[in-house]
Design a protein around this motif. Structure first.
Motif, PDB file in Angstrom:
ATOM      1  N   LYS A 132       0.792  -1.072   0.135  1.00 18.99           N
ATOM      2  CA  LYS A 132      -0.020   0.153   0.000  1.00 18.99           C
ATOM      3  C   LYS A 132       0.897   1.214  -0.029  1.00 18.99           C
ATOM      4  O   LYS A 132       0.201   2.356  -0.099  1.00 18.99           O
ATOM      5  N   PRO A 185       3.215   3.821  -1.691  1.00 16.26           N
ATOM      6  CA  PRO A 185       3.781   3.924  -3.086  1.00 16.26           C
ATOM      7  C   PRO A 185       5.276   3.884  -3.151  1.00 16.26           C
ATOM      8  O   PRO A 185       5.887   4.370  -2.413  1.00 16.26           O
ATOM      9  N   GLN A 186       5.648   3.737  -4.554  1.00 18.10           N
ATOM     10  CA  GLN A 186       7.081   3.897  -4.845  1.00 18.10           C
ATOM     11  C   GLN A 186       7.477   5.364  -4.655  1.00 18.10           C
ATOM     12  O   GLN A 186       6.733   6.404  -4.989  1.00 18.10           O
ATOM     13  N   TRP A 223       7.910   6.714  -1.595  1.00 16.80           N
ATOM     14  CA  TRP A 223       7.302   7.258  -0.214  1.00 16.80           C
ATOM     15  C   TRP A 223       8.543   7.467   0.501  1.00 16.80           C
ATOM     16  O   TRP A 223       9.587   6.585   0.707  1.00 16.80           O
ATOM     17  N   THR A 241       0.222  -5.966  -6.104  1.00 13.65           N
ATOM     18  CA  THR A 241       0.893  -5.143  -5.553  1.00 13.65           C
ATOM     19  C   THR A 241       1.480  -5.294  -4.114  1.00 13.65           C
ATOM     20  O   THR A 241       2.365  -4.725  -3.650  1.00 13.65           O
ATOM     21  N   THR A 278      -5.422   2.258  -9.555  1.00 16.11           N
ATOM     22  CA  THR A 278      -3.971   2.110  -9.330  1.00 16.11           C
ATOM     23  C   THR A 278      -3.337   2.780 -10.399  1.00 16.11           C
ATOM     24  O   THR A 278      -3.901   3.289 -11.405  1.00 16.11           O
ATOM     25  N   ASP A 279      -2.104   3.133 -10.343  1.00 15.78           N
ATOM     26  CA  ASP A 279      -1.098   3.751 -11.349  1.00 15.78           C
ATOM     27  C   ASP A 279      -0.539   2.912 -12.207  1.00 15.78           C
ATOM     28  O   ASP A 279      -0.917   1.319 -12.348  1.00 15.78           O
ATOM     29  N   LEU A 283       0.088   0.771  -8.093  1.00 18.40           N
ATOM     30  CA  LEU A 283       0.268   1.473  -6.673  1.00 18.40           C
ATOM     31  C   LEU A 283      -0.441   2.571  -6.591  1.00 18.40           C
ATOM     32  O   LEU A 283      -0.276   3.512  -7.515  1.00 18.40           O
ATOM     33  N   TRP A 320      -1.020   6.171  -5.351  1.00 17.99           N
ATOM     34  CA  TRP A 320      -0.238   7.237  -4.731  1.00 17.99           C
ATOM     35  C   TRP A 320      -1.046   8.490  -4.014  1.00 17.99           C
ATOM     36  O   TRP A 320      -1.993   8.920  -4.431  1.00 17.99           O
ATOM     37  N   SER A 340       2.263  13.167  -1.134  1.00 13.41           N
ATOM     38  CA  SER A 340       3.222  11.900  -0.541  1.00 13.41           C
ATOM     39  C   SER A 340       4.493  12.694  -0.440  1.00 13.41           C
ATOM     40  O   SER A 340       5.398  11.920   0.260  1.00 13.41           O
TER      41      SER A 340
END
Length: 361
Positions: A186, A188-189, A191, A213, A346-347, A351, A353, A357
């Motif tokens: 949960k 996101p990349q 973060w 994910t 989702t993107d 994930l 976002w 963030s």
């Protein structure tokens, strides 16, 4: 290349061994300062599923009266890693296109060096590039500041796994809630460690957990020196985290790093069984209360300028072990919770976002 005299036509022969048969070709005569190339194809065979430790490491080549030893690179065998695909364990490629391997560890645990070594290993045999942190992560300290995904498929199309690098583990940077949210896929990349988790807690709690994910394997990197530095409280915290992950169907894999600091000779042959390293593995298993089979070690590329079979074979073994953990987790997850469904919100990386963030609250 022939330096200063003519050479007559001759035979080029690859001598047979336990892995392959005899192969030969004719090399035409060569005039002074002339190049000549000849191609021989050898099919390497192994009974059953090959073990990287037992693979052919070199060929003996005879050219006329001269004998040469030609090393074989691990990259010649990397196709074995492509066998590990989500669809093999009962999920559609559209539902879980790639496995996610999460790397935990304290700051300086050599996670980035491990990624460098893996990416170097995944190259084709004719490539000589040695990957470095700055080239793949954008900055040398990315792992201590934010969650970063190495989408390996972009560079290596046959690869079906991602490596996720995290900031260094300490009392302040990780809580049980953060770990659970992270492994549930949960966060996101990118973060950032400085982002307020509490600010987004309710949003994360409302997000539906998705197998696509989620992290499918957990790899915890431990510098061997840390084994003597941990106090009882820190050991208990790691044990608690491992038990929490086991309850979520994970089987955490521990990789000891920097073992060459106590056993410099292991860099010469990383696959050799050395008493000091085996003692470190046992100590780790006892400290964290996990099985010895769940404790491995790594020897990464540091200042090397040429690829070596031993370092890359060890990286291959560690990735293969993590992929086996991925398969086991996905199978267990489906057995317990049933079918997989993809999330709608989702993107492109699967994930969600938070809009802001990047705030450093």
């Amino acid at each position: 290349k022939n330096p200063d005299r003519s050479l007559p036509s001759s035979k080029v022969t690859i001598q047979p061994n336990a892995y392959h048969r005899f192969a030969t070709a004719t090399l035409r005569s060569i005039a002074p300062q002339q190049w000549r190339e000849v191609e021989l194809k050898v099919e390497v065979q192994h009974p059953g599923r090959p073990n990287i430790r037992n693979l052919c490491r070199e060929f003996t080549v005879e050219v006329g009266e001269h004998t040469h030893t030609v090393p074989v690179q691990v990259a010649n065998y990397n196709g074995g890693l492509t066998d590990y695909v989500p669809k093999r364990v009962g999920v559609k490629e559209t539902d879980v296109p790639e496995f996610n391997i999460l790397m935990f560890g304290t700051a300086g645990a050599s996670k980035s060096s491990f990624v460098n070594t893996v990416m170097t290993m995944l190259q084709s045999p004719d490539q000589t590039k040695m990957y470095r942190v700055a080239e793949i992560g954008g900055s040398a300290d990315h792992s201590t500041r934010q969650l970063h995904r190495f989408h390996l498929k972009e560079k290596f199309p046959e690869v079906t796994f991602n490596l996720w690098d995290t900031w260094g583990v300490d009392r302040k940077s990780y809580s049980k809630d953060i770990v659970n949210t992270l492994v549930d896929g949960k966060l996101p990349q990118n973060w950032k460690i400085s982002t307020s988790f509490e600010k987004y807690r309710k949003r994360f709690e409302k997000m539906e957990q998705q197998l696509q994910t989620e992290m499918h394997a957990i790899v915890f990197f431990v510098p061997q020196a840390m084994l003597t530095d941990l106090d009882d409280e820190e050991i208990a915290r790691i044990q608690e985290m491992f038990q929490s992950l086991i309850a979520k169907l994970y089987n955490p894999l521990v990789i000891l790093s920097k073992v060459d600091e106590v056993c410099p000779q292991i860099r010469r042959d990383p696959l050799s069984k050395i008493e000091e390293v085996e003692a470190l593995r046992k100590k780790t298993a006892d400290l964290f209360k996990i099985g010895l089979n769940s404790v491995r070690y790594t020897v990464n590329y540091t200042e090397e300028t040429e690829r070596t079979f031993g370092i890359e074979a060890l990286a291959y073994e560690n990735i293969e072990s993590a992929l086996q953990h991925c398969e086991s987790f996905v199978q267990s997850r489906i057995m317990r919770f049933g079918s997989v469904k993809a999330s709608d919100a989702t993107d492109e990386h699967g994930l969600i976002w938070p809009e802001d963030s990047d705030d450093d609250d």
